[in-house]
Scaffold this motif. Structure first.
Motif, PDB file in Angstrom:
ATOM      1  N   MET A   1      -6.737  29.779  13.452  1.00  0.00           N
ATOM      2  CA  MET A   1      -5.865  30.386  14.437  1.00  0.00           C
ATOM      3  C   MET A   1      -6.180  31.882  14.537  1.00  0.00           C
ATOM      4  SD  MET A   1      -1.770  30.159  14.537  1.00  0.00           S
ATOM      5  CE  MET A   1      -0.871  30.876  15.848  1.00  0.00           C
ATOM      6  N   GLU A   2      -6.299  32.391  15.738  1.00  0.00           N
ATOM      7  CA  GLU A   2      -6.637  33.795  15.965  1.00  0.00           C
ATOM      8  C   GLU A   2      -5.398  34.672  15.829  1.00  0.00           C
ATOM      9  OE1 GLU A   2      -8.452  34.229  19.751  1.00  0.00           O
ATOM     10  OE2 GLU A   2     -10.080  32.877  19.287  1.00  0.00           O
ATOM     11  N   ALA A   3      -5.602  35.851  15.238  1.00  0.00           N
ATOM     12  CA  ALA A   3      -4.508  36.812  15.132  1.00  0.00           C
ATOM     13  C   ALA A   3      -4.331  37.517  16.469  1.00  0.00           C
ATOM     14  CB  ALA A   3      -4.814  37.828  14.045  1.00  0.00           C
ATOM     15  N   ILE A   4      -3.092  37.710  16.863  1.00  0.00           N
ATOM     16  CA  ILE A   4      -2.809  38.440  18.099  1.00  0.00           C
ATOM     17  C   ILE A   4      -2.110  39.730  17.710  1.00  0.00           C
ATOM     18  CG2 ILE A   4      -1.479  38.462  20.232  1.00  0.00           C
ATOM     19  CD1 ILE A   4      -2.173  35.667  20.663  1.00  0.00           C
ATOM     20  N   TYR A   5      -2.651  40.840  18.185  1.00  0.00           N
ATOM     21  CA  TYR A   5      -2.118  42.150  17.867  1.00  0.00           C
ATOM     22  C   TYR A   5      -1.228  42.586  19.021  1.00  0.00           C
ATOM     23  CZ  TYR A   5      -1.918  46.928  16.250  1.00  0.00           C
ATOM     24  OH  TYR A   5      -1.487  48.138  15.790  1.00  0.00           O
ATOM     25  N   VAL A   6       0.034  42.834  18.736  1.00  0.00           N
ATOM     26  CA  VAL A   6       0.972  43.253  19.781  1.00  0.00           C
ATOM     27  C   VAL A   6       1.154  44.758  19.673  1.00  0.00           C
ATOM     28  CG1 VAL A   6       3.300  42.996  20.696  1.00  0.00           C
ATOM     29  CG2 VAL A   6       2.147  41.028  19.691  1.00  0.00           C
ATOM     30  N   ASP A   7       0.775  45.476  20.720  1.00  0.00           N
ATOM     31  CA  ASP A   7       0.984  46.924  20.693  1.00  0.00           C
ATOM     32  C   ASP A   7       2.116  47.293  21.640  1.00  0.00           C
ATOM     33  OD1 ASP A   7      -0.059  47.058  23.283  1.00  0.00           O
ATOM     34  OD2 ASP A   7      -1.925  48.019  22.696  1.00  0.00           O
ATOM     35  N   LYS A   8       2.412  48.588  21.695  1.00  0.00           N
ATOM     36  CA  LYS A   8       3.556  49.040  22.488  1.00  0.00           C
ATOM     37  C   LYS A   8       3.348  48.873  23.987  1.00  0.00           C
ATOM     38  CE  LYS A   8       2.029  53.811  22.093  1.00  0.00           C
ATOM     39  NZ  LYS A   8       2.345  55.130  21.601  1.00  0.00           N
ATOM     40  N   HIS A   9       2.141  48.619  24.424  1.00  0.00           N
ATOM     41  CA  HIS A   9       1.871  48.440  25.852  1.00  0.00           C
ATOM     42  C   HIS A   9       1.627  46.975  26.205  1.00  0.00           C
ATOM     43  CE1 HIS A   9       0.563  52.707  25.018  1.00  0.00           C
ATOM     44  NE2 HIS A   9       1.640  52.815  25.746  1.00  0.00           N
ATOM     45  N   TYR A  10       2.064  46.095  25.329  1.00  0.00           N
ATOM     46  CA  TYR A  10       1.866  44.657  25.503  1.00  0.00           C
ATOM     47  C   TYR A  10       2.387  44.174  26.864  1.00  0.00           C
ATOM     48  CZ  TYR A  10       2.442  39.656  24.795  1.00  0.00           C
ATOM     49  OH  TYR A  10       2.392  38.303  24.943  1.00  0.00           O
ATOM     50  N   ASN A  11       3.594  44.609  27.226  1.00  0.00           N
ATOM     51  CA  ASN A  11       4.186  44.150  28.495  1.00  0.00           C
ATOM     52  C   ASN A  11       3.364  44.588  29.704  1.00  0.00           C
ATOM     53  OD1 ASN A  11       6.275  42.835  27.189  1.00  0.00           O
ATOM     54  ND2 ASN A  11       7.638  44.607  27.276  1.00  0.00           N
ATOM     55  N   LEU A  12       2.806  45.791  29.654  1.00  0.00           N
ATOM     56  CA  LEU A  12       1.959  46.251  30.763  1.00  0.00           C
ATOM     57  C   LEU A  12       0.708  45.389  30.884  1.00  0.00           C
ATOM     58  CD1 LEU A  12       2.141  50.150  30.483  1.00  0.00           C
ATOM     59  CD2 LEU A  12       3.081  48.714  32.293  1.00  0.00           C
ATOM     60  N   VAL A  13       0.147  45.027  29.750  1.00  0.00           N
ATOM     61  CA  VAL A  13      -1.049  44.174  29.760  1.00  0.00           C
ATOM     62  C   VAL A  13      -0.702  42.810  30.343  1.00  0.00           C
ATOM     63  CG1 VAL A  13      -2.775  43.019  28.321  1.00  0.00           C
ATOM     64  CG2 VAL A  13      -2.164  45.404  27.861  1.00  0.00           C
ATOM     65  N   VAL A  14       0.433  42.262  29.931  1.00  0.00           N
ATOM     66  CA  VAL A  14       0.875  40.963  30.468  1.00  0.00           C
ATOM     67  C   VAL A  14       1.061  41.058  31.982  1.00  0.00           C
ATOM     68  CG1 VAL A  14       2.780  39.287  30.475  1.00  0.00           C
ATOM     69  CG2 VAL A  14       1.900  40.178  28.306  1.00  0.00           C
ATOM     70  N   GLU A  15       1.694  42.131  32.446  1.00  0.00           N
ATOM     71  CA  GLU A  15       1.895  42.321  33.881  1.00  0.00           C
ATOM     72  C   GLU A  15       0.561  42.464  34.617  1.00  0.00           C
ATOM     73  OE1 GLU A  15       4.754  45.438  34.750  1.00  0.00           O
ATOM     74  OE2 GLU A  15       6.007  44.770  33.072  1.00  0.00           O
ATOM     75  N   CYS A  16      -0.406  43.147  33.988  1.00  0.00           N
ATOM     76  CA  CYS A  16      -1.749  43.271  34.590  1.00  0.00           C
ATOM     77  C   CYS A  16      -2.383  41.895  34.737  1.00  0.00           C
ATOM     78  CB  CYS A  16      -2.653  44.149  33.731  1.00  0.00           C
ATOM     79  SG  CYS A  16      -2.447  45.898  34.017  1.00  0.00           S
ATOM     80  N   LYS A  17      -2.238  41.082  33.718  1.00  0.00           N
ATOM     81  CA  LYS A  17      -2.805  39.733  33.772  1.00  0.00           C
ATOM     82  C   LYS A  17      -2.177  38.916  34.898  1.00  0.00           C
ATOM     83  CE  LYS A  17      -4.256  39.201  28.980  1.00  0.00           C
ATOM     84  NZ  LYS A  17      -4.210  38.378  27.782  1.00  0.00           N
ATOM     85  N   GLN A  18      -0.949  39.271  35.264  1.00  0.00           N
ATOM     86  CA  GLN A  18      -0.254  38.590  36.353  1.00  0.00           C
ATOM     87  C   GLN A  18      -0.558  39.226  37.707  1.00  0.00           C
ATOM     88  OE1 GLN A  18       3.782  38.918  34.932  1.00  0.00           O
ATOM     89  NE2 GLN A  18       3.549  37.208  33.496  1.00  0.00           N
ATOM     90  N   GLY A  19      -1.383  40.276  37.704  1.00  0.00           N
ATOM     91  CA  GLY A  19      -1.817  40.892  38.955  1.00  0.00           C
ATOM     92  C   GLY A  19      -1.023  42.086  39.426  1.00  0.00           C
TER      93      GLY A  19
END
Length: 186
Positions: A1-19
């Protein structure tokens, strides 16, 4: 299983992935200055550093869906900026300037004579670094100024970790030798 690193800008990255274009802009605002400084330290030309910055962000946003948060977005983006900067250097085959003027700008204005002497020494170190072979300058810059370790440098430059260490040690010795010749260090 891969480790996922959550940083303080996680939500912005998620929103970017959503366009989200707003999230793209926010990430750009957060990271553009630091990434421009990184590119500039490597390519030593503001216009080219700005081009590297724009291309790096375009590349990052085009590949954002591939970003798996195994590290922070900033580290991932910095790798893109460094790779693009190195590729630009390879294309133009010119020298690097490895030390930025940031250190000078951050000095206190307490004693002008000390400041002038330090500015002189920084200038002399920059000039001495220009005399180093490209490989030495690049490894020295990535290690000392950009904060990469030898394993990361090896991956970036497609060399072994031991080659990175050797290049760094040789670069350091050569730089000290050059600085002794100029009377900067004893």
């Amino acid at each position: 299983m891969e480790a996922i690193y959550v940083d303080k800008h996680y939500n912005l990255v998620v929103e970017c992935k959503q366009g989200s274009k707003k999230a793209h802009y926010e990430l750009y605002k957060l990271y553009s200055k630091a990434m421009l400084n990184t590119a500039f330290r490597i390519v030593d030309n503001l216009n080219e550093a700005e081009d590297v910055l724009q291309e790096a962000f375009l590349d990052a946003f085009a590949r954002i869906k591939d970003f798996r948060q195994e590290t922070t977005f900033g580290v991932w983006l910095k790798q893109i900026v460094v790779h693009r900067s190195i590729n630009l250097l390879r294309k133009r085959k010119m020298d690097l300037v490895d030390i930025s003027d940031e250190q000078i700008e951050n000095l206190a204005d307490d004693d002008q004579a000390e400041d002038d002497e330090l500015i002189y020494k920084v200038t002399q170190i920059k000039e001495a670094m220009k005399l180093l072979p490209d490989g030495y300058r690049l490894v020295l810059s990535l290690y000392l100024l950009e904060g990469y370790d030898h394993e990361e440098i090896g991956q970036i430059l497609n060399i072994s970790e031991n080659t990175s260490r050797t290049q760094f040690l040789r670069a350091k010795r050569k730089l000290i030798e050059l600085l002794k010749q100029k009377g900067i260090v004893s």
